[in-house]
Design an enzyme around this catalytic site. Structure first.
Site, PDB file in Angstrom:
ATOM      1  CD  GLU A 282      30.090 100.304  58.730  1.00 58.04           C
ATOM      2  OE1 GLU A 282      31.061 100.117  59.354  1.00 58.04           O
ATOM      3  OE2 GLU A 282      29.652 100.774  57.528  1.00 58.04           O
ATOM      4  CG  HIS A 311      33.543  69.842  66.098  1.00 62.10           C
ATOM      5  ND1 HIS A 311      33.558  68.617  66.375  1.00 62.10           N
ATOM      6  CD2 HIS A 311      32.746  69.165  65.252  1.00 62.10           C
ATOM      7  CE1 HIS A 311      32.533  67.528  65.732  1.00 62.10           C
ATOM      8  NE2 HIS A 311      31.896  68.293  64.738  1.00 62.10           N
ATOM      9  CE  LYS A 425      36.223 106.030  57.064  1.00 61.29           C
ATOM     10  NZ  LYS A 425      35.102 106.114  55.917  1.00 61.29           N
TER      11      LYS A 425
HETATM   12  O1  PA5 Z   1      28.998 100.255  55.135  1.00 62.70           O
HETATM   13  C1  PA5 Z   1      29.187 101.557  54.742  1.00 62.70           C
HETATM   14  O2  PA5 Z   1      28.846 102.645  54.526  1.00 62.70           O
HETATM   15  C2  PA5 Z   1      30.780 101.074  55.015  1.00 62.70           C
HETATM   16  O3  PA5 Z   1      31.360 100.043  55.430  1.00 62.70           O
HETATM   17  C3  PA5 Z   1      31.718 102.160  53.790  1.00 62.70           C
HETATM   18  O4  PA5 Z   1      31.625 101.590  52.539  1.00 62.70           O
HETATM   19  C4  PA5 Z   1      33.235 101.431  53.971  1.00 62.70           C
HETATM   20  O5  PA5 Z   1      33.998 102.450  54.802  1.00 62.70           O
HETATM   21  C5  PA5 Z   1      34.008 102.165  52.191  1.00 62.70           C
HETATM   22  O6  PA5 Z   1      33.845 103.430  52.393  1.00 62.70           O
HETATM   23  P1  PA5 Z   1      33.398 104.062  50.118  1.00 62.70           P
HETATM   24  O7  PA5 Z   1      32.946 102.780  49.624  1.00 62.70           O
HETATM   25  O8  PA5 Z   1      33.555 105.412  50.984  1.00 62.70           O
HETATM   26  O9  PA5 Z   1      35.335 103.575  50.504  1.00 62.70           O
END
Ligand code: PA5
Length: 450
Positions: A282, A311, A425
């Protein structure tokens, strides 16, 4: 980093001193940017004395009433909790009260899978369960829907007036619906600093609250991270383990290694590999436009577990496309070891195992795999940990976070946002009927019809 850095060897086999020297100035520049910008995760090891006290006070006040601790969160708001728990509490912790002592069981149902969540709620005595609802934005559909279901079930079981005793909210201190709900309901609150993104938040209340409730030494975790932060203050890549590990991955990526496999030889660290998968993907998977051209950056992280995936995956790593760098994690001393008894003197293919231990076998298998990959000229490197404990885990988290920031700078992308996940989203919000997203619903329906 043994097999990525080889004196006098070039190309697929690794990198030499000149390769590192050539990039030294770029690393120094990246270091200056990181120091100037001070991403929030860098402060977490040093600035949380009060937070730690508050977490421990809440834990001490609640723990006698709690048999189950449930984290409701997803992505960066869940994976760190799982990684710490698997690394530092015994396997089968939930199943065995001798392992847990006075601490509650931990559950992290980080999905809106109806079968899993319904089964979890059916399995829990909700009158002795605490839910920590974690969402920095306070709007995430998955987390908020699990919360709404849990709140309803808790109210049915314990009565409206006691709902507030069963929830904690971990969120932004200034915005989002979760904060509003927590204030309306009177839930205890912990805050995620504004400049700490989800995947960099394991050492904030996001990861620390469940860890403290489950008996983990959270001060040890932070002290380990602080220790690594001090070791990684140097701009000189030769004296900075995070920068060296990051630079080698950057060089590997430039050389066409589009996949980074994280393969700990320790079951305790298997969920650290999962946490790393999110961190790397990410943070570094980004589209940028440079001089009118679209660049799509990022190395794809893959999690594997030694020896299990020898394996399953190793054949591909040995003989498949030369597009991978394998990161082993080796643990010198495992928390426990088990001797392999010697039986069947007449069966050579079995009796050679007797007298060794499982820990020895696991570590030998790691070295054998490393050697096999290296002999085939398959890029790999090893992070060596003396043991898995709060201190070393804190070090590992920090090192991997800092190297992610470094590689972000080297790739000239923003490692701290995630614009690519917004579109999906927004379609979900639209289709589910959220106000303000009507256009997305329309677009979705149009596309679905065509
Ligand atoms: O790293 C990130 O920003 C995302 O993976 C968030 O943690 C994830 O989308 C969850 O978001 P939030 O904490 O706002 O619910």
């Amino acid at each position: 980093v043994s097999n990525m850095f080889r004196e006098n060897l070039q190309g697929d086999y690794g990198f030499n001193t000149d390769d590192i020297e050539e990039k030294k100035a770029a690393v120094s520049d990246a270091h200056s940017c990181i120091e100037r910008e001070q991403p929030g995760f860098m402060k977490l090891p040093f600035e949380q004395d009060q937070v730690v006290d508050d977490i421990k006070d809440l834990r001490d006040a609640m723990i006698k009433e709690v048999d189950n601790f449930v984290v409701l969160g997803i992505g960066g708001s869940a994976l760190g909790n799982i990684a710490v728990q698997t690394a530092l509490n015994p396997p089968y912790y939930n199943e065995n009260c001798e392992f847990r002592g006075a601490s509650p069981r931990l559950y992290v149902p980080d999905n809106v899978d109806p079968v899993r969540f319904a089964s979890l709620l059916d399995n829990l005595n909700l009158s002795r369960t605490i839910f920590n609802v974690i969402s920095k934005s306070g709007t995430t559909a998955e987390t908020m829907s699990l919360y709404l279901i849990a709140r309803d079930r808790v109210a049915q079981e314990v009565g409206e007036e006691k709902v507030q005793d069963h929830f904690i909210a971990t969120t932004s201190s200034s915005s989002g619906y979760l904060l509003k709900i927590a204030e309306r309901e009177g839930f205890p609150e912990f805050y995620i600093p504004e400049d700490v993104g989800g995947r960099f938040s394991v050492l904030s209340p996001v990861g620390l609250v469940s860890s403290a409730f489950c008996g983990v030494d959270i001060e040890g975790l932070l002290a380990g991270a602080a220790d690594m932060a001090r070791r990684c203050q140097e701009e000189d890549v030769w004296n900075n383990p995070a920068y060296m590990h990051g630079l080698l991955h950057y060089l590997a990526y430039q050389q066409g290694k589009d996949i980074s496999v994280m393969m700990p030889y320790s079951h305790q660290l298997k969920d650290v590999a999962d946490w790393y998968r999110q961190l790397w993907a990410e943070s570094l998977g980004k589209a940028e436009t440079r001089e009118g051209q679209q660049i799509n950056a990022g190395q794809t992280p893959v999690k594997a577990l030694g020896a299990t995936d020898q394996h399953s995956q190793l054949q591909l790593y040995m003989e498949g496309p030369r597009d991978k760098v394998v990161n082993f994690i080796e643990v010198a001393e495992h928390d426990r070891d088990v001797e392999i008894p010697g039986f069947y003197d007449d069966l050579d293919g079995v009796n050679y195992l007797g007298g060794s231990s499982l820990g020895e076998l696991l570590n030998i298998e790691k070295r054998a795999t490393e050697m096999a990959l290296s002999q085939r000229g398959r890029l790999n490197c090893t992070i060596k940990m003396p043991e898995v404990n709060p201190h070393t885990l804190g070090q590992l988290f920090y090192m991997l976070e800092l190297e992610t920031a470094l590689v972000g700078e080297l790739l000239d992308i923003n490692a701290f946002n995630q614009p690519g996940v917004e579109l999906g989203k927004n379609y979900t919000y639209g289709v589910m009927g959220r106000e303000g997203y009507e256009d997305k619903k329309e677009e979705f329906e149009q596309q679905s019809r065509s």
